[in-house]
Write an enzyme that holds these catalytic residues in place. Structure first.
Site, PDB file in Angstrom:
ATOM      1  N   SER A  89     -24.571 -25.431 -40.267  1.00 47.30           N
ATOM      2  CA  SER A  89     -24.727 -24.048 -39.817  1.00 47.30           C
ATOM      3  C   SER A  89     -25.799 -23.934 -38.740  1.00 47.30           C
ATOM      4  CB  SER A  89     -25.111 -23.159 -41.004  1.00 47.30           C
ATOM      5  OG  SER A  89     -24.158 -23.253 -42.040  1.00 47.30           O
ATOM      6  N   TYR A 103     -20.731 -28.910 -49.591  1.00 43.55           N
ATOM      7  CA  TYR A 103     -21.586 -27.852 -49.025  1.00 43.55           C
ATOM      8  C   TYR A 103     -21.048 -26.513 -49.515  1.00 43.55           C
ATOM      9  CZ  TYR A 103     -24.200 -25.292 -45.330  1.00 43.55           C
ATOM     10  OH  TYR A 103     -25.034 -24.455 -44.628  1.00 43.55           O
ATOM     11  N   LYS A 123     -24.864 -29.458 -51.637  1.00 43.68           N
ATOM     12  CA  LYS A 123     -25.845 -28.605 -50.966  1.00 43.68           C
ATOM     13  C   LYS A 123     -25.561 -27.194 -51.445  1.00 43.68           C
ATOM     14  CE  LYS A 123     -27.613 -27.264 -46.379  1.00 43.68           C
ATOM     15  NZ  LYS A 123     -27.474 -25.809 -46.401  1.00 43.68           N
ATOM     16  N   SER A 134     -26.204 -23.596 -51.241  1.00 45.26           N
ATOM     17  CA  SER A 134     -26.784 -22.537 -50.410  1.00 45.26           C
ATOM     18  C   SER A 134     -26.479 -21.153 -50.937  1.00 45.26           C
ATOM     19  CB  SER A 134     -26.289 -22.675 -48.962  1.00 45.26           C
ATOM     20  OG  SER A 134     -26.830 -23.835 -48.372  1.00 45.26           O
ATOM     21  N   GLY A 158     -30.442 -25.015 -50.812  1.00 43.59           N
ATOM     22  CA  GLY A 158     -30.044 -24.510 -49.507  1.00 43.59           C
ATOM     23  C   GLY A 158     -30.898 -23.366 -48.985  1.00 43.59           C
ATOM     24  N   ASP A 202     -33.834 -21.555 -47.850  1.00 47.76           N
ATOM     25  CA  ASP A 202     -35.193 -22.020 -47.560  1.00 47.76           C
ATOM     26  C   ASP A 202     -36.248 -21.207 -48.290  1.00 47.76           C
ATOM     27  OD1 ASP A 202     -33.546 -23.360 -45.837  1.00 47.76           O
ATOM     28  OD2 ASP A 202     -34.616 -22.841 -44.014  1.00 47.76           O
ATOM     29  N   GLU A 203     -35.966 -19.919 -48.457  1.00 41.20           N
ATOM     30  CA  GLU A 203     -36.959 -19.022 -49.059  1.00 41.20           C
ATOM     31  C   GLU A 203     -37.117 -19.246 -50.568  1.00 41.20           C
ATOM     32  OE1 GLU A 203     -32.965 -16.888 -48.942  1.00 41.20           O
ATOM     33  OE2 GLU A 203     -34.148 -18.205 -47.628  1.00 41.20           O
ATOM     34  N   GLY A 254     -32.466 -24.845 -42.381  1.00 33.75           N
ATOM     35  CA  GLY A 254     -32.547 -24.571 -40.958  1.00 33.75           C
ATOM     36  C   GLY A 254     -33.938 -24.213 -40.472  1.00 33.75           C
TER      37      GLY A 254
END
Length: 309
Positions: free
Chosen positions: A51, A140, A168, A170, A193, A195-196, A212
């Protein structure tokens, strides 16, 4: 029992951005420079063509060109996972075979997007990629963009194969992440997945993460991972909160990737602007981008120095 070395896939993997020239074409020199930028940051490897890499906006030939440049630049220094998912199974297989030829460490794929496919169709799509190479495969799962939420039933069926080594995750639920780990066993790799919620994912069983925003603050995510492994949870919470403030600010720009590419430009790493329909930052955004880059650099210095004490 898997025959693959799974330990080499544990840790922090940057979901690598695309790199274009001024005309919007893939620029191999910029790709190489970007890949080299991550070599000494502490990350385990790169996730290419996903992505963050705008893979679904590129042609098959462009995606091959990106990977070839990455492998030439850092293939012997970082672990390389290649996202090969495309809308057609034929193109996905072509990309998978190319990844193996280039010497990549693993392949990965989303389900095909746009059409609301049945589980049988998604299984067949993935299975043909899996069967086309000898490389390990990482599912994914990103339902918020693909419209397909991987069920535990299909997951367990896929995970039973030796070649399928990880997922993965997300999706936004750490409960689902924990269920993937529980249903596949301790040997199976689960990558956080979102990030936060890196810390939340690790606490609930993730073996590492692919993200990302790691691309503009890889040192912070590596340090976050280190705090977790050392059991310094309060420090990890503090750093995750600081990271989340940065992510919130990144999401305030016309596009996340326009902002991250601008930050890299400030550091002398040229990657061009995102491919349309994604938007670059506005001319009026540069002051805010510079401030945000300053925040990241201060946090890196602060937590790097703290870790050395």
């Amino acid at each position: 029992m898997t025959t693959y070395d799974l330990d080499k896939f544990k840790g922090v993997f940057v979901a690598m951005y695309s790199a274009y020239d001024e005309e919007g074409n893939v620029c191999t020199d910029r790709v190489k420079n970007l890949a080299k930028y991550y070599v000494n940051t502490g990350v385990e490897g790169l996730y290419v063509g996903g992505s963050s890499g705008e893979g679904v906006l590129q042609t098959v030939e462009e995606r091959k060109k990106m990977l070839e440049a990455v492998m030439e630049a850092v293939g012997d220094q970082l672990k390389i996972i290649v996202h090969v998912g495309a809308n057609s199974t034929k193109e996905s297989i072509e990309l998978a075979v190319h990844a193996e030829k280039c010497g990549a460490d693993a392949i990965s794929s989303i389900p095909a997007v746009y059409y609301r496919l049945s589980e049988d169709a998604v299984e067949n799509h993935w299975q043909q990629m899996i069967d086309s190479t000898s490389l390990p495969f990482i599912i994914y799962n990103i339902p918020q963009t693909t419209g397909f939420n991987l069920t535990q039933t299909l997951f367990k069926k896929m995970a039973a194969q030796d070649k399928v080594i990880g997922v993965k995750m997300s999706g936004e639920s750490v409960y689902e992440l924990q269920q993937f780990k529980a249903n596949a066993g301790k040997e199976f790799l689960v990558f956080n997945g979102p990030d936060e919620q890196y810390l939340g994912g690790r606490i609930m069983g993730a073996d590492g993460g692919i993200g990302g925003t790691y691309g503009v603050m890889p040192e912070l995510f590596c340090q976050l991972d280190e705090y977790f492994k050392q059991g310094e949870i309060e420090k990890a919470q503090e750093l995750q909160a600081a990271i989340n403030e940065i992510i919130t600010r990144l999401l305030s720009f016309p596009s996340l990737y326009g902002a991250t590419k601008a930050i890299l430009q400030l550091r002398g790493v040229e990657t061009g602007i995102p491919r349309s329909p994604m938007l670059p930052i506005k001319d009026t955004d540069w002051a805010e981008v510079e401030k945000l880059n300053g925040v990241i650099e201060r946090l890196v210095a602060e937590h790097t120095n703290t870790a050395k004490k």
